[in-house]
Design a protein around this motif. Structure first.
Motif, PDB file in Angstrom:
ATOM      1  N   LEU A  20       0.836  -1.184   0.000  1.00 22.79           N
ATOM      2  CA  LEU A  20       0.000   0.000   0.000  1.00 22.79           C
ATOM      3  C   LEU A  20       0.876   1.241   0.000  1.00 22.79           C
ATOM      4  O   LEU A  20       1.681   1.438   0.897  1.00 22.79           O
ATOM      5  CB  LEU A  20      -0.892  -0.002   1.252  1.00 22.79           C
ATOM      6  CG  LEU A  20      -1.773   1.242   1.430  1.00 22.79           C
ATOM      7  CD1 LEU A  20      -2.878   1.240   0.389  1.00 22.79           C
ATOM      8  CD2 LEU A  20      -2.351   1.276   2.829  1.00 22.79           C
ATOM      9  N   VAL A  21       0.715   2.084  -0.990  1.00 23.04           N
ATOM     10  CA  VAL A  21       1.461   3.329  -1.045  1.00 23.04           C
ATOM     11  C   VAL A  21       0.468   4.451  -1.317  1.00 23.04           C
ATOM     12  O   VAL A  21      -0.087   4.560  -2.411  1.00 23.04           O
ATOM     13  CB  VAL A  21       2.545   3.304  -2.152  1.00 23.04           C
ATOM     14  CG1 VAL A  21       3.291   4.622  -2.173  1.00 23.04           C
ATOM     15  CG2 VAL A  21       3.493   2.141  -1.938  1.00 23.04           C
ATOM     16  N   LEU A  22       0.207   5.266  -0.303  1.00 27.07           N
ATOM     17  CA  LEU A  22      -0.729   6.365  -0.442  1.00 27.07           C
ATOM     18  C   LEU A  22      -0.047   7.670  -0.059  1.00 27.07           C
ATOM     19  O   LEU A  22       0.406   7.813   1.075  1.00 27.07           O
ATOM     20  CB  LEU A  22      -1.943   6.151   0.482  1.00 27.07           C
ATOM     21  CG  LEU A  22      -2.946   5.077   0.099  1.00 27.07           C
ATOM     22  CD1 LEU A  22      -3.998   4.970   1.198  1.00 27.07           C
ATOM     23  CD2 LEU A  22      -3.611   5.388  -1.224  1.00 27.07           C
ATOM     24  N   PRO A  23       0.056   8.607  -0.963  1.00 30.31           N
ATOM     25  CA  PRO A  23       0.543   9.919  -0.573  1.00 30.31           C
ATOM     26  C   PRO A  23      -0.481  10.561   0.351  1.00 30.31           C
ATOM     27  O   PRO A  23      -1.635  10.154   0.375  1.00 30.31           O
ATOM     28  CB  PRO A  23       0.655  10.667  -1.907  1.00 30.31           C
ATOM     29  CG  PRO A  23      -0.310   9.971  -2.795  1.00 30.31           C
ATOM     30  CD  PRO A  23      -0.303   8.536  -2.389  1.00 30.31           C
ATOM     31  N   PRO A  24      -0.089  11.555   1.116  1.00 27.15           N
ATOM     32  CA  PRO A  24      -0.995  12.146   2.096  1.00 27.15           C
ATOM     33  C   PRO A  24      -2.341  12.568   1.522  1.00 27.15           C
ATOM     34  O   PRO A  24      -3.367  12.318   2.125  1.00 27.15           O
ATOM     35  CB  PRO A  24      -0.200  13.346   2.622  1.00 27.15           C
ATOM     36  CG  PRO A  24       1.227  12.920   2.471  1.00 27.15           C
ATOM     37  CD  PRO A  24       1.266  12.096   1.213  1.00 27.15           C
ATOM     38  N   THR A  25      -2.351  13.190   0.346  1.00 31.84           N
ATOM     39  CA  THR A  25      -3.616  13.657  -0.206  1.00 31.84           C
ATOM     40  C   THR A  25      -4.532  12.496  -0.544  1.00 31.84           C
ATOM     41  O   THR A  25      -5.730  12.549  -0.308  1.00 31.84           O
ATOM     42  CB  THR A  25      -3.369  14.494  -1.479  1.00 31.84           C
ATOM     43  OG1 THR A  25      -2.573  13.726  -2.396  1.00 31.84           O
ATOM     44  CG2 THR A  25      -2.658  15.783  -1.142  1.00 31.84           C
ATOM     45  N   GLY A  33     -11.491  12.058   5.476  1.00 36.09           N
ATOM     46  CA  GLY A  33     -11.205  12.997   6.548  1.00 36.09           C
ATOM     47  C   GLY A  33     -11.135  12.342   7.916  1.00 36.09           C
ATOM     48  O   GLY A  33     -11.007  13.024   8.924  1.00 36.09           O
ATOM     49  N   HIS A  34     -11.216  11.033   7.972  1.00 35.51           N
ATOM     50  CA  HIS A  34     -11.156  10.284   9.233  1.00 35.51           C
ATOM     51  C   HIS A  34      -9.829  10.524   9.959  1.00 35.51           C
ATOM     52  O   HIS A  34      -8.784  10.576   9.345  1.00 35.51           O
ATOM     53  CB  HIS A  34     -11.302   8.790   8.919  1.00 35.51           C
ATOM     54  CG  HIS A  34     -10.875   7.889  10.030  1.00 35.51           C
ATOM     55  ND1 HIS A  34     -11.674   7.634  11.104  1.00 35.51           N
ATOM     56  CD2 HIS A  34      -9.731   7.189  10.231  1.00 35.51           C
ATOM     57  CE1 HIS A  34     -11.034   6.813  11.929  1.00 35.51           C
ATOM     58  NE2 HIS A  34      -9.865   6.523  11.419  1.00 35.51           N
ATOM     59  N   ARG A  35      -9.909  10.714  11.268  1.00 34.25           N
ATOM     60  CA  ARG A  35      -8.722  10.925  12.088  1.00 34.25           C
ATOM     61  C   ARG A  35      -8.426   9.678  12.901  1.00 34.25           C
ATOM     62  O   ARG A  35      -9.308   9.128  13.550  1.00 34.25           O
ATOM     63  CB  ARG A  35      -8.934  12.115  13.022  1.00 34.25           C
ATOM     64  CG  ARG A  35      -9.118  13.443  12.284  1.00 34.25           C
ATOM     65  CD  ARG A  35      -7.793  13.994  11.804  1.00 34.25           C
ATOM     66  NE  ARG A  35      -7.978  15.258  11.087  1.00 34.25           N
ATOM     67  CZ  ARG A  35      -6.987  16.066  10.762  1.00 34.25           C
ATOM     68  NH1 ARG A  35      -5.741  15.743  11.067  1.00 34.25           N
ATOM     69  NH2 ARG A  35      -7.225  17.180  10.111  1.00 34.25           N
ATOM     70  N   THR A 263       7.044   5.743  11.913  1.00 33.62           N
ATOM     71  CA  THR A 263       6.111   6.750  11.431  1.00 33.62           C
ATOM     72  C   THR A 263       5.540   6.414  10.052  1.00 33.62           C
ATOM     73  O   THR A 263       4.350   6.631   9.799  1.00 33.62           O
ATOM     74  CB  THR A 263       6.785   8.139  11.384  1.00 33.62           C
ATOM     75  OG1 THR A 263       7.974   8.067  10.597  1.00 33.62           O
ATOM     76  CG2 THR A 263       7.113   8.620  12.781  1.00 33.62           C
ATOM     77  N   ALA A 264       6.370   5.882   9.155  1.00 33.57           N
ATOM     78  CA  ALA A 264       5.885   5.537   7.821  1.00 33.57           C
ATOM     79  C   ALA A 264       4.815   4.449   7.904  1.00 33.57           C
ATOM     80  O   ALA A 264       3.797   4.503   7.197  1.00 33.57           O
ATOM     81  CB  ALA A 264       7.043   5.086   6.935  1.00 33.57           C
ATOM     82  N   THR A 265       5.034   3.468   8.774  1.00 32.05           N
ATOM     83  CA  THR A 265       4.045   2.401   8.954  1.00 32.05           C
ATOM     84  C   THR A 265       2.756   2.965   9.517  1.00 32.05           C
ATOM     85  O   THR A 265       1.655   2.591   9.084  1.00 32.05           O
ATOM     86  CB  THR A 265       4.599   1.316   9.900  1.00 32.05           C
ATOM     87  OG1 THR A 265       5.791   0.777   9.334  1.00 32.05           O
ATOM     88  CG2 THR A 265       3.586   0.201  10.101  1.00 32.05           C
ATOM     89  N   ALA A 266       2.862   3.860  10.479  1.00 33.70           N
ATOM     90  CA  ALA A 266       1.669   4.464  11.071  1.00 33.70           C
ATOM     91  C   ALA A 266       0.863   5.231  10.038  1.00 33.70           C
ATOM     92  O   ALA A 266      -0.373   5.149  10.000  1.00 33.70           O
ATOM     93  CB  ALA A 266       2.074   5.387  12.215  1.00 33.70           C
ATOM     94  N   ALA A 287       2.446  13.172  15.805  1.00 31.46           N
ATOM     95  CA  ALA A 287       2.916  14.290  14.990  1.00 31.46           C
ATOM     96  C   ALA A 287       2.955  13.925  13.512  1.00 31.46           C
ATOM     97  O   ALA A 287       2.597  14.732  12.642  1.00 31.46           O
ATOM     98  CB  ALA A 287       4.296  14.730  15.469  1.00 31.46           C
ATOM     99  N   ALA A 288       3.383  12.697  13.214  1.00 28.79           N
ATOM    100  CA  ALA A 288       3.452  12.251  11.821  1.00 28.79           C
ATOM    101  C   ALA A 288       2.052  12.149  11.217  1.00 28.79           C
ATOM    102  O   ALA A 288       1.840  12.537  10.053  1.00 28.79           O
ATOM    103  CB  ALA A 288       4.165  10.899  11.734  1.00 28.79           C
ATOM    104  N   LEU A 289       1.101  11.633  11.969  1.00 29.43           N
ATOM    105  CA  LEU A 289      -0.264  11.527  11.462  1.00 29.43           C
ATOM    106  C   LEU A 289      -0.867  12.913  11.234  1.00 29.43           C
ATOM    107  O   LEU A 289      -1.552  13.143  10.238  1.00 29.43           O
ATOM    108  CB  LEU A 289      -1.131  10.722  12.427  1.00 29.43           C
ATOM    109  CG  LEU A 289      -0.747   9.247  12.636  1.00 29.43           C
ATOM    110  CD1 LEU A 289      -1.750   8.553  13.552  1.00 29.43           C
ATOM    111  CD2 LEU A 289      -0.651   8.508  11.299  1.00 29.43           C
ATOM    112  N   HIS A 290      -0.602  13.809  12.169  1.00 32.10           N
ATOM    113  CA  HIS A 290      -1.112  15.175  12.019  1.00 32.10           C
ATOM    114  C   HIS A 290      -0.537  15.845  10.773  1.00 32.10           C
ATOM    115  O   HIS A 290      -1.253  16.496  10.014  1.00 32.10           O
ATOM    116  CB  HIS A 290      -0.762  15.992  13.267  1.00 32.10           C
ATOM    117  CG  HIS A 290      -1.233  17.408  13.208  1.00 32.10           C
ATOM    118  ND1 HIS A 290      -2.557  17.773  13.374  1.00 32.10           N
ATOM    119  CD2 HIS A 290      -0.551  18.567  12.979  1.00 32.10           C
ATOM    120  CE1 HIS A 290      -2.668  19.082  13.277  1.00 32.10           C
ATOM    121  NE2 HIS A 290      -1.471  19.582  13.018  1.00 32.10           N
ATOM    122  N   LYS A 291       0.751  15.641  10.560  1.00 31.08           N
ATOM    123  CA  LYS A 291       1.415  16.239   9.388  1.00 31.08           C
ATOM    124  C   LYS A 291       0.795  15.738   8.086  1.00 31.08           C
ATOM    125  O   LYS A 291       0.713  16.479   7.100  1.00 31.08           O
ATOM    126  CB  LYS A 291       2.897  15.888   9.423  1.00 31.08           C
ATOM    127  CG  LYS A 291       3.700  16.434   8.247  1.00 31.08           C
ATOM    128  CD  LYS A 291       5.169  16.059   8.373  1.00 31.08           C
ATOM    129  CE  LYS A 291       5.967  16.582   7.194  1.00 31.08           C
ATOM    130  NZ  LYS A 291       7.408  16.204   7.300  1.00 31.08           N
TER     131      LYS A 291
END
Length: 294
Positions: A20-25, A33-35, A263-266, A287-291
């Protein structure tokens, strides 16, 4: 069918997380928009001795709203917070009670456990830190305004611990509407224990630690709000299969995965729809998820 107390293996046909490779967008779009919730595993165990008051206080200082702990019972029936079913890894029990091997929690009274140093093994500055009772731990969680993912650790060793834990939580004000709705989840690797909690207090949110097969998920959905597997076996397909079912409270079941310190796994797990990530480094993961908008 009697529920197994250990996790079962996922089908080899499920797609591996590494694909699975998903860029942030794209991740944000995929989750609508799920947190993802970040849970501080045993407090802040990279900064303070795990499962101690010092550890959850440090987690609080680092911004963790959710903490996770492990509850067991002493020989004289007192509830304490400790991960291992033996005392030797995280206390000086071998020095204090050298002739009591294998140092099982259930073989020691609370008075004896209170003699143990639960901090020096981690760092000399924590010398004198004690194994907390559940009452002491809950006092600290309450003071910190934290939320709790409470694990019943090896409940098969402590018959009746489900009711005992619920009674302690009730005495400390944690079974009112606000706490039950917003601040408390009870989980275990023992499916029968999770079922017992649900029968005793069907309003409480519950989680099963493990990864039942997809075919088994409907049975767990009768009494579990969450399926909480190791991150090593958590795939996008499995998350989707869990989300497709509704738990006992009529809401889609959730997935809280553990123990995620990369962080990448998260970010990948959150992008795949994981509802929660349990981590030893919760501040860094959060912090990584927020970013990444997750």
């Amino acid at each position: 069918m009697r529920l197994r107390t250990a996790a079962t293996a996922l089908s080899g046909a499920l797609l591996g997380l590494s694909t699975l490779v998903l860029p942030p967008t794209a991740a944000q779009a995929a989750t609508g928009g799920h947190r993802t919730v970040t849970v501080a595993h045993r407090g802040a165990p990279t900064h303070a001795p795990e499962n101690t008051v010092a550890s959850i206080d440090e987690a609080h200082r680092r911004g963790s709203r959710w903490v996770e702990n492990d509850v067991q019972r002493t020989k004289d029936g007192q509830l304490i917070v400790l991960h291992d079913t033996t005392l030797n890894r995280t206390t000086d029990v071998e020095k204090v009670f050298p002739d009591r091997a294998p140092w099982k929690v259930a073989d020691f009274t609370l008075k004896e456990i209170k003699k143990l140093d639960a901090g020096s093994w981690f760092d000399a500055k924590f010398a004198g830190e004690r194994v907390p009772t559940l009452q002491q731990y809950m006092n600290a969680v309450t003071h910190n305004h934290q939320r709790l993912l409470l694990e019943l650790k090896s409940p098969e060793l402590y018959p009746g611990i489900e009711l005992q834990v619920l009674s302690q939580l009730r005495r400390q004000g944690w079974l009112d509407r606000d706490h039950v709705k917003n601040r408390l989840i009870i989980q275990s690797f023992n499916g029968d224990a999770v079922k017992t909690v649900h029968l005793l207090r069907p309003d409480i949110k519950t989680g099963f630690l493990g990864n039942p097969t997809v075919a088994q998920l409907p049975e767990y959905a009768r009494f579990c709000d969450q399926i909480n597997p190791s991150y090593t076996v958590t795939t996008p397909e499995y998350i989707k299969a869990v989300h497709a079912l509704r738990g006992p409270h009529g809401r889609p079941m959730e997935v809280y995965t553990w123990t995620v310190d990369n962080t990448a796994t998260a970010v990948k797990l959150a992008g795949a729809g994981a509802d929660g990530v349990i981590s030893n480094t919760a501040d860094t993961i959060r912090a990584a998820l927020h970013k990444n908008g997750l």
